[in-house]
Enzyme design. Structure first.
Site, PDB file in Angstrom:
ATOM      1  CG  HIS A   1       2.142  -1.776  -1.989  1.00  0.00           C
ATOM      2  ND1 HIS A   1       1.075  -2.479  -2.499  1.00  0.00           N
ATOM      3  CD2 HIS A   1       3.073  -2.705  -1.654  1.00  0.00           C
ATOM      4  CE1 HIS A   1       1.333  -3.780  -2.473  1.00  0.00           C
ATOM      5  NE2 HIS A   1       2.538  -3.944  -1.970  1.00  0.00           N
TER       6      HIS A   1
ATOM      7  CD  GLU B   1      -1.488   0.167  -3.647  1.00  0.00           C
ATOM      8  OE1 GLU B   1      -1.169  -0.943  -3.189  1.00  0.00           O
ATOM      9  OE2 GLU B   1      -0.836   0.734  -4.548  1.00  0.00           O
TER      10      GLU B   1
ATOM     11  CB  CYS C   1       3.717  -5.320  -4.761  1.00  0.00           C
ATOM     12  SG  CYS C   1       5.006  -5.659  -3.526  1.00  0.00           S
TER      13      CYS C   1
ATOM     14  CB  SER D   1       5.837  -3.567   2.470  1.00  0.00           C
ATOM     15  OG  SER D   1       5.775  -4.561   3.477  1.00  0.00           O
TER      16      SER D   1
ATOM     17  CE  LYS E   1       7.682  -6.300   5.012  1.00  0.00           C
ATOM     18  NZ  LYS E   1       6.646  -6.450   6.059  1.00  0.00           N
TER      19      LYS E   1
ATOM     20  NE  ARG F   1       1.999  -8.349   9.841  1.00  0.00           N
ATOM     21  CZ  ARG F   1       2.049  -8.162   8.513  1.00  0.00           C
ATOM     22  NH1 ARG F   1       0.931  -8.073   7.817  1.00  0.00           N
ATOM     23  NH2 ARG F   1       3.226  -8.053   7.911  1.00  0.00           N
TER      24      ARG F   1
END
Length: 304
Positions: free
Chosen positions: A235, A237, A142, A192, A163, A249
């Site tokens: 990502h 993972e 990333c 992200s 985003k 959040r």
């Protein structure tokens, strides 16, 4: 891991033509085997979460891997207890004279900053330069991939305006790349981020190979021609609830954030996320560790 078959078995050519990893009896008998030494530079604020995610993927293979965790000295972590860092992490000055079979440089939530405005940029540049002579194969993730592409090849990042958030379908560009052996025609990866690398910038660098892309998420996987550096913009993972935690959040902070794409069933955040990237993620990390670290690193680590 490879399948070991007699050298002259007719199936050898067929399997190799299907991009199956075949090891001849001769090669198997002459292999030297030792534990792999792997270094993880963890730049994420939630270090325990990130180290757990990566170790989960790296552990699910027959390979014996010895992992060390590295953090930057030029940045004081606000989200990880200092006792955890002192107990389980090392710093660059402590390991800079050592050599490693593999290294992972994680992402970091700093993509809206210019590279040179990141407080640990100089230290990160020193580490990335060090990998040229002290690490056999380095995987950048990333923002870590954007930083690596900029440092090594002067490829800039670009603001997306909003985003890029969700789980997106991808396709493999280089079908015979060992990194994507066993992958389906379409595979999914979480993203992200607020910035991207452009396809034309990557294609303009002869030393780089484009491996995989996404129609919505753009460039995904790139590697150097010599297989020493790998860059992924997503990502794989991530845990099942990672994007959900980020979404709630941001909502609680009053940030204008879209529901992550292809994640909650019917885009309904009250429902549990649908995981569709787990098997591809495991295969990705296993392939990198096997084909680009274990199979090619020198037996005597001093020869790296």
């Amino acid at each position: 891991m490879p399948i070991k078959i007699p050298d002259s078995l007719p199936a050898t050519a067929t399997l190799e033509g299907e991009n199956i990893f075949v090891m001849t009896e001769y090669r198997a008998m002459h292999q030297d085997i030792r534990p792999l030494n792997l270094l993880i530079l963890n730049l994420m604020p939630t270090k325990i979460v990130t180290e757990t995610q990566l170790l989960r993927k790296l552990s699910n293979s027959p390979l014996q891997v010895q992992v060390e965790l590295l953090h930057t000295l030029s940045h004081v972590s606000q989200n990880t207890d200092a006792s955890h860092l002192s107990s389980f992490y090392t710093t660059f000055d402590q390991i800079k004279d050592r050599k490693y079979d593999g290294m992972i440089i994680t992402g970091a939530p700093v993509e809206n900053l210019d590279f040179t405005d990141v407080d640990y940029w100089d230290e990160l540049c020193e580490i990335m330069e060090w990998t040229k002579t002290h690490v056999h194969s380095t995987l950048h993730i990333c923002w870590g991939a954007q930083a690596g592409l900029y440092y090594h090849y002067n490829i800039p990042k670009y603001d997306l305006g909003k985003k890029l958030f969700g789980v997106f379908p991808h396709t493999v560009v280089r079908k015979r790349s060992p990194l994507f052996r066993g992958f389906d025609d379409v595979f999914y990866v979480p993203h992200s981020r607020y910035t991207e690398n452009k396809l034309e910038d990557v294609l303009a660098v002869p030393e780089l190979q484009l491996l995989a892309v996404s129609e919505q998420a753009g460039v995904f996987a790139v590697k150097s021609q010599d297989n020493r550096r790998f860059f992924i913009t997503g990502h794989p993972e991530y845990d099942p609830d990672t994007l959900a935690n980020e979404y709630f959040r941001d909502v609680n902070k009053g940030i204008d954030i879209n529901v992550p794409n292809n994640y909650f069933p019917n885009d309904d955040p009250t429902q549990p996320p649908q995981v569709r990237w787990r098997s591809a993620a495991q295969l990705f990390y296993t392939n990198w560790l096997n084909y680009y670290v274990y199979q090619t690193t020198p037996y005597d680590i001093r020869d790296i």
